[in-house]
Design a protein around this motif. Structure first.
Motif, short mmCIF file in Angstrom:
data_model
loop_
_atom_site.label_atom_id
_atom_site.label_comp_id
_atom_site.label_asym_id
_atom_site.label_seq_id
_atom_site.Cartn_x
_atom_site.Cartn_y
_atom_site.Cartn_z
N ASP A 111 86.26 58.63 14.01
CA ASP A 111 87.31 57.46 14.94
C ASP A 111 88.80 57.78 14.18
O ASP A 111 89.02 57.00 12.16
CB ASP A 111 86.51 56.71 14.46
CG ASP A 111 87.38 54.75 14.91
OD1 ASP A 111 88.49 55.54 15.85
OD2 ASP A 111 87.18 53.84 15.78
N GLY A 156 90.13 57.81 19.45
CA GLY A 156 88.98 56.92 18.88
C GLY A 156 87.27 57.98 18.42
O GLY A 156 86.74 57.13 18.51
N ARG A 157 87.83 58.65 19.37
CA ARG A 157 86.49 60.07 19.97
C ARG A 157 86.81 61.46 19.01
O ARG A 157 86.89 62.54 19.92
CB ARG A 157 86.40 59.62 21.28
CG ARG A 157 85.82 58.64 21.25
CD ARG A 157 85.33 58.39 22.99
NE ARG A 157 83.76 58.63 22.75
CZ ARG A 157 82.99 58.62 22.71
NH1 ARG A 157 82.38 57.56 21.50
NH2 ARG A 157 81.87 59.04 22.75
#
Length: 194
Positions: A111, A156-157
């Motif tokens: 993240d 975030g991924r």
């Protein structure tokens, strides 16, 4: 009745603490280490690739020299870029001359939401190495070249990162062409800009 009030007050206080939003807890630190290159264990998180997988003759290695550390406590990504193709290759490729290192898949993802850039501490050899630095300007790459694809990155991924080198192309004035390459890598981290 006073016992009931004290239980009620304790419950209200606990609820207030649970719902109190402390902004400091939600802001990420100014920097976050993603990878270090200080031990053989650190290097196990990376996979090497080159045009040799497709009939080229380039080669690469990632290692920690004698004593478990590089010249400055760094990992060494090095090898040889060849623009030649192997005789009788089953692959039909039009160019060669690239090598890279790609992180192995994270357990899930990393993240980087709340961070603005990726920073690397490395010492190069005059060649142009490709890795996307500002997260807002993420550019997908394939076989050592930037590819033209409409794609939006979700910070975030993040599933992986890579560093690659290409015999042809690169920044103006950078060393290019077939031959040896070498870059010392200390760390990769995410930065939150002020």
């Amino acid at each position: 009745m006073s016992r009931f009030r004290s239980l009620l007050q304790a419950s209200v206080n606990a609820t207030k603490r649970a719902f109190t939003w402390n902004i400091e807890e939600w802001i990420p630190p100014p920097e976050k280490y993603i990878f270090k290159f200080h031990s053989k264990e650190d290097l196990k998180k990376w996979h090497l690739y080159s045009d040799s997988e497709y009939g080229g003759l380039s080669s690469a290695s990632l290692e920690i020299p004698d004593g478990g550390k590089g010249s400055d406590g760094t990992g060494i990504f090095s090898g040889n870029l060849s623009v030649d193709l192997s005789e009788g290759s089953k692959w039909n490729i039009s160019r060669s001359g690239f090598c890279g290192m790609r992180s192995k898949k994270f357990d899930g993802f990393i993240d980087l939401d709340g961070y603005d850039a990726i920073a690397m501490r490395l010492r190069g050899d005059g060649r142009c190495y490709i890795s996307t630095i500002p997260l807002a300007r993420y550019l997908p790459t394939w076989r050592g070249n930037v590819i033209d694809v409409e794609m939006e990155m979700n910070p975030g991924r993040v599933l992986g990162m890579s560093l690659s080198v290409n015999a042809e192309g690169g920044a103006v004035g950078a060393k290019s062409g077939a031959g040896d390459f070498r870059v010392e890598i200390d760390w990769i981290k995410a930065l939150r800009m002020p």
